[in-house]
Design a protein around this motif. Structure first.
Motif, PDB file in Angstrom:
ATOM      1  N   MET A  74     -24.002  39.089 -59.599  1.00  0.00           N
ATOM      2  CA  MET A  74     -23.000  39.366 -60.659  1.00  0.00           C
ATOM      3  C   MET A  74     -21.556  39.049 -60.186  1.00  0.00           C
ATOM      4  O   MET A  74     -20.771  39.284 -61.138  1.00  0.00           O
ATOM      5  CB  MET A  74     -23.092  40.724 -61.360  1.00  0.00           C
ATOM      6  N   LYS A  75     -21.418  38.983 -58.961  1.00  0.00           N
ATOM      7  CA  LYS A  75     -20.094  39.044 -58.383  1.00  0.00           C
ATOM      8  C   LYS A  75     -19.096  38.027 -59.072  1.00  0.00           C
ATOM      9  O   LYS A  75     -17.798  38.385 -59.448  1.00  0.00           O
ATOM     10  CB  LYS A  75     -20.209  38.763 -56.765  1.00  0.00           C
ATOM     11  N   ASN A  76     -19.576  36.681 -59.375  1.00  0.00           N
ATOM     12  CA  ASN A  76     -18.730  35.752 -60.123  1.00  0.00           C
ATOM     13  C   ASN A  76     -18.819  35.359 -61.407  1.00  0.00           C
ATOM     14  O   ASN A  76     -18.291  34.641 -61.801  1.00  0.00           O
ATOM     15  CB  ASN A  76     -19.120  34.507 -59.031  1.00  0.00           C
ATOM     16  N   PHE A  77     -19.428  36.297 -62.023  1.00  0.00           N
ATOM     17  CA  PHE A  77     -19.318  36.375 -63.361  1.00  0.00           C
ATOM     18  C   PHE A  77     -18.032  36.895 -64.066  1.00  0.00           C
ATOM     19  O   PHE A  77     -17.380  37.881 -63.392  1.00  0.00           O
ATOM     20  CB  PHE A  77     -20.628  36.875 -64.146  1.00  0.00           C
ATOM     21  N   ASP A  78     -17.583  36.506 -65.141  1.00  0.00           N
ATOM     22  CA  ASP A  78     -16.250  37.032 -65.968  1.00  0.00           C
ATOM     23  C   ASP A  78     -16.416  38.221 -65.982  1.00  0.00           C
ATOM     24  O   ASP A  78     -17.278  38.785 -66.963  1.00  0.00           O
ATOM     25  CB  ASP A  78     -16.130  36.157 -66.947  1.00  0.00           C
ATOM     26  N   PRO A  79     -15.806  39.075 -65.660  1.00  0.00           N
ATOM     27  CA  PRO A  79     -16.045  40.688 -66.019  1.00  0.00           C
ATOM     28  C   PRO A  79     -15.167  41.357 -67.173  1.00  0.00           C
ATOM     29  O   PRO A  79     -15.062  42.358 -67.487  1.00  0.00           O
ATOM     30  CB  PRO A  79     -15.562  41.637 -64.828  1.00  0.00           C
ATOM     31  N   ARG A  80     -14.459  40.410 -67.949  1.00  0.00           N
ATOM     32  CA  ARG A  80     -13.677  40.758 -69.067  1.00  0.00           C
ATOM     33  C   ARG A  80     -14.367  41.233 -70.370  1.00  0.00           C
ATOM     34  O   ARG A  80     -15.818  40.963 -70.287  1.00  0.00           O
ATOM     35  CB  ARG A  80     -12.771  39.619 -69.628  1.00  0.00           C
ATOM     36  N   GLN A 135     -28.819  42.780 -67.874  1.00  0.00           N
ATOM     37  CA  GLN A 135     -28.562  43.338 -66.525  1.00  0.00           C
ATOM     38  C   GLN A 135     -26.803  43.161 -66.873  1.00  0.00           C
ATOM     39  O   GLN A 135     -26.310  42.036 -67.044  1.00  0.00           O
ATOM     40  CB  GLN A 135     -28.860  42.366 -65.441  1.00  0.00           C
ATOM     41  N   PHE A 136     -26.121  44.331 -65.981  1.00  0.00           N
ATOM     42  CA  PHE A 136     -24.900  44.205 -66.035  1.00  0.00           C
ATOM     43  C   PHE A 136     -24.176  43.841 -64.489  1.00  0.00           C
ATOM     44  O   PHE A 136     -23.315  43.419 -64.483  1.00  0.00           O
ATOM     45  CB  PHE A 136     -24.334  45.644 -66.570  1.00  0.00           C
ATOM     46  N   SER A 137     -24.749  44.344 -63.622  1.00  0.00           N
ATOM     47  CA  SER A 137     -24.526  44.112 -62.302  1.00  0.00           C
ATOM     48  C   SER A 137     -25.782  44.102 -61.537  1.00  0.00           C
ATOM     49  O   SER A 137     -26.898  44.670 -61.935  1.00  0.00           O
ATOM     50  CB  SER A 137     -23.415  45.218 -61.833  1.00  0.00           C
ATOM     51  N   ILE A 138     -25.776  44.152 -60.040  1.00  0.00           N
ATOM     52  CA  ILE A 138     -26.645  44.297 -59.235  1.00  0.00           C
ATOM     53  C   ILE A 138     -27.537  45.608 -59.404  1.00  0.00           C
ATOM     54  O   ILE A 138     -28.696  45.803 -59.248  1.00  0.00           O
ATOM     55  CB  ILE A 138     -26.348  43.941 -57.745  1.00  0.00           C
ATOM     56  N   ASP A 139     -26.791  46.552 -59.758  1.00  0.00           N
ATOM     57  CA  ASP A 139     -27.303  48.140 -60.020  1.00  0.00           C
ATOM     58  C   ASP A 139     -27.127  48.590 -61.214  1.00  0.00           C
ATOM     59  O   ASP A 139     -27.372  49.860 -61.364  1.00  0.00           O
ATOM     60  CB  ASP A 139     -26.788  49.118 -58.978  1.00  0.00           C
TER      61      ASP A 139
END
Length: 414
Positions: free
Chosen positions: A400-406, A100-104
């Protein structure tokens, strides 16, 4: 050769609302914050609304001027998360390798699944139909040999598109696109690149790596690889590494009563603790963010013993608040986060006082999580929260909001 699918749900929040309420089908639906509660921004617009020029991030008043008939709805994040969980479970029917990469969004590695489900494009059609039939939600799917290109392919046809993009076709299908369309290239980097005449992804791909490293530092190497469609990272279930878990609440009014503040912090601690437990993390640094009616913001932190309990997070948050605010406060925003994380199954030296009482509370917290997973977040609440106004819905719950997006959180290069 690998076969990677990237599934991207179309206009996810709005599509969820149309799935729940069939009367909204075919109508311009806008999921937005409530202006009366200081949330006047479009979060998602249905494709019917997008035809009028309504976009994510647009002020509500502007969206209304573009379409008088638009139907504005408050976000229901609990419901969106439930849809997301169901979507991921459908993907797992086709392969155990789901990341999973994000909620959608999610990747699926279907390499070796051909004998069971057919070719990659046949699998994509089956997944798209399965999600549509089961959840009544549209999605687009990209197919390629790596995660990066599969994700870019899923962007090419929306809604309900399926795009197969072999690596040898990158020059024809991806390089002509504006450089801002490349993953991890935002408006700031795009503006900087265009000032050097690098306008398309193809221009970027043909730029020397050394120039990009000089321009952006270490990420320049990653950007060069991205532009050339290079990604060696596998699809890894549970691959996302959390740096912190946090939620904020913009309050419906300025809070001046300590009991209201307690309810706010308890609601936030419930959300943060629940997410930590779901991801199998525990943490020891609790931070609060408080903004008053003069828009002055402070952030304070406290280190405690490793914990996964809502009660510990809440108690630390309240101690921080009382130590840093006097009785004349007028609060409009609260935030709680937990960092300094470790996996619960790692060998961590726990406090000697985390004894039977701690274990009993831990069991209680997990039992509450199970009830909420089955019946919804609102199915069980603590007494303190029930005595005040309901504010939980104002806080985004994107997992996923608070995961490091780098980039290095998701892509690796040799």
């Amino acid at each position: 050769m690998r076969h990677i699918l990237h599934i991207d749900m179309n206009a996810f929040y709005a599509s969820c609302e149309q799935s729940k309420d069939k009367s909204l089908k075919g109508k311009p639906v806008v999921v937005a914050g409530d202006p009366s509660k200081r949330h006047g921004i479009v979060l998602t617009a249905s494709y019917e609304a997008r035809k009028y020029g309504i976009k994510t991030g647009m002020p509500n008043w502007q969206a209304r001027t573009l379409c008088n008939d638009a139907i504005f709805l408050k976000p229901d994040f609990d419901s969106y998360i439930q849809y997301s969980i169901k979507m991921i479970n459908i993907l797992k029917e086709f392969s155990p390798l789901v990341e999973q990469f994000s909620i959608d969004e999610a990747w699926v590695d279907v390499t070796g699944c051909e004998d069971l489900f057919g070719s990659p494009i046949e699998i994509a059609h089956k997944i798209q139909s399965r999600i549509k039939d089961s959840l009544d939600l549209p999605c687009s799917i990209g197919i390629s040999e790596n995660k990066l290109v599969a994700k870019m392919a899923s962007e090419l046809k929306k809604p309900l598109g399926i795009t197969e993009l072999p690596l040898e076709k990158i020059k024809d299908m991806i390089w002509p696109l504006d450089v801002e369309n490349l993953i991890w290239i935002g408006s700031a980097r795009s503006k900087k690149l265009k000032s050097f005449g690098i306008n398309t992804i193809g221009d970027l791909a043909n730029t020397p790596m050394t120039f990009l490293i000089n321009l952006f530092g270490k990420p320049g190497k990653d950007i060069y690889y991205f532009a050339n469609g290079i990604d060696l990272s596998p699809v890894r279930p549970y691959a996302i590494t959390a740096k912190s878990f946090g939620n904020t609440i913009t309050l419906p009014r300025d809070y001046t009563d300590i009991e209201d503040i307690k309810r706010g912090f308890l609601s936030l601690s419930e959300m943060v603790g629940s997410r930590m437990r779901k991801q199998n993390f525990m943490g020891k640094t609790v931070s609060i963010t408080v903004k008053d009616n003069n828009f002055k913001s402070i952030t304070r932190s406290r280190t405690i013993d490793y914990t996964v309990l809502t009660e510990d997070i809440f108690n630390a948050a309240m101690k921080l608040f009382k130590e840093n605010y006097d009785t004349n406060f007028k609060i409009r925003m609260l935030g709680v986060s937990v960092s300094n994380l470790v996996k619960i199954d790692e060998n961590i030296q726990l406090c000697l006082f985390q004894n039977a009482k701690y274990e009993n509370l831990k069991k209680l917290n997990y039992a509450i999580d199970m009830i909420r997973d089955k019946y919804g977040f609102d199915s069980i609440s603590r007494g303190l929260i029930l005595t005040g106004e309901k504010i939980k819905q104002l806080a985004p719950l994107s997992g996923m909001k608070n995961f490091d997006p780098r980039p290095h959180s998701y892509f690796e290069f040799g």
